[in-house]
Enzyme design. Sequence first.
Site, PDB file in Angstrom:
ATOM      1  N   SER A   1       3.168  -1.984  10.486  1.00  0.00           N
ATOM      2  CA  SER A   1       4.612  -2.033  10.743  1.00  0.00           C
ATOM      3  C   SER A   1       5.239  -3.384  10.383  1.00  0.00           C
ATOM      4  O   SER A   1       6.131  -3.867  11.094  1.00  0.00           O
ATOM      5  CB  SER A   1       4.924  -1.637  12.186  1.00  0.00           C
TER       6      SER A   1
ATOM      7  N   GLU B   1      -6.959   4.951   7.683  1.00  0.00           N
ATOM      8  CA  GLU B   1      -6.707   6.368   7.377  1.00  0.00           C
ATOM      9  C   GLU B   1      -7.941   6.985   6.717  1.00  0.00           C
ATOM     10  O   GLU B   1      -8.260   8.153   6.952  1.00  0.00           O
ATOM     11  CB  GLU B   1      -5.459   6.497   6.491  1.00  0.00           C
TER      12      GLU B   1
ATOM     13  N   ASN C   1       0.875  -1.174   0.000  1.00  0.00           N
ATOM     14  CA  ASN C   1       0.000   0.000   0.000  1.00  0.00           C
ATOM     15  C   ASN C   1       0.914   1.225   0.000  1.00  0.00           C
ATOM     16  O   ASN C   1       1.474   1.585   1.029  1.00  0.00           O
ATOM     17  CB  ASN C   1      -0.881  -0.036   1.266  1.00  0.00           C
TER      18      ASN C   1
ATOM     19  N   LYS D   1       0.125   4.243  -0.396  1.00  0.00           N
ATOM     20  CA  LYS D   1      -0.538   5.452   0.124  1.00  0.00           C
ATOM     21  C   LYS D   1      -0.281   6.624  -0.834  1.00  0.00           C
ATOM     22  O   LYS D   1      -0.186   6.403  -2.044  1.00  0.00           O
ATOM     23  CB  LYS D   1      -0.091   5.739   1.567  1.00  0.00           C
TER      24      LYS D   1
ATOM     25  N   GLY E   1       2.217   2.417  10.761  1.00  0.00           N
ATOM     26  CA  GLY E   1       3.178   3.503  10.582  1.00  0.00           C
ATOM     27  C   GLY E   1       3.890   3.910  11.859  1.00  0.00           C
ATOM     28  O   GLY E   1       4.529   4.950  11.918  1.00  0.00           O
TER      29      GLY E   1
ATOM     30  N   HIS F   1      -9.678   1.328   4.756  1.00  0.00           N
ATOM     31  CA  HIS F   1      -8.412   1.558   5.461  1.00  0.00           C
ATOM     32  C   HIS F   1      -8.640   2.545   6.614  1.00  0.00           C
ATOM     33  O   HIS F   1      -9.422   3.486   6.484  1.00  0.00           O
ATOM     34  CB  HIS F   1      -7.350   2.099   4.495  1.00  0.00           C
TER      35      HIS F   1
ATOM     36  N   GLU G   1      -5.682  -4.763  10.567  1.00  0.00           N
ATOM     37  CA  GLU G   1      -4.659  -3.740  10.801  1.00  0.00           C
ATOM     38  C   GLU G   1      -4.993  -2.973  12.079  1.00  0.00           C
ATOM     39  O   GLU G   1      -5.783  -2.019  12.045  1.00  0.00           O
ATOM     40  CB  GLU G   1      -4.624  -2.751   9.627  1.00  0.00           C
TER      41      GLU G   1
END
Length: 250
Positions: free
Chosen positions: A210, A97, A9, A11, A170, A95, A164
């Site tokens: 991560s 985010e 991904n 991003k 991250g 996701h 996730e």
Amino acid sequence: MEKLLIAANWKMNKTIGEAAEYIKDFIPRLAGWDRVEVVICPPFTCLAHLSEALQDTGIHLGAQNVFWESKGAFTGEISPAMLLEMGCRYVIIGHSERRQIMGESDQDINRKLKSASSSGLVPIFCVGETLQERETGQARDVVLRQLQQGLAGLALQDLVIAYEPVWAIGTGLNASPTDAQEMCGYIRESLGMIRDQSWAAAIPILYGGSVTAVNIAGFVEQQDINGALVGGASLDPEQFARIVRLNTDA
Ligand code: PGA
């Protein structure tokens, strides 16, 4: 499950030029390695280039988002048919985010899942709890709600789930393989209750948060983890190739 699935991904990273450089470097690093199905999910603007660059490589293309309507006055949105036309097989939906920064609700995600899967795209449907939810003992309830609401009314179709935990994305703080397995086992059990057991047994469940070349092997040896969704460490072709090769020299 026949093969592991490892998805990058990217991003909001990489111009077309940077993506082209990456692919040139990345492809030769996978020579002789076929134990893993690889998916790259670049920004929309790189899809056309990658669709060409990845031809005959066996690497699949995915998008990072999709809208639920098929066409019309939806400024800035992209339809499932547009992604299929670009050669996408997969699309990331839900996701964290997008849930947190763009305010996507479980209902929005449900519409996207329905629209994508009925068009023939394979959704990579992301679920996961925040740190606060984990610390207050709500992790399983949150993940179950996301699964139930996201999959409501959805036909039995190809689907990938990515677990996730938000606190691991991250941050360099990956979940331990046993904690990740515990939740992925619970996800498979829940999919069995939501639909049926044999369908649930065949759904690839990925861990994300991560993931690096150092920790990948510990995740994919878990019973209910069938691969990974990789953000930061997928941006470097050498790192990502080591992840795809499970950090072995085979
Ligand atoms: P990360 O991101 O690997 O950088 O933690 C994973 C993701 O957001 O899919």
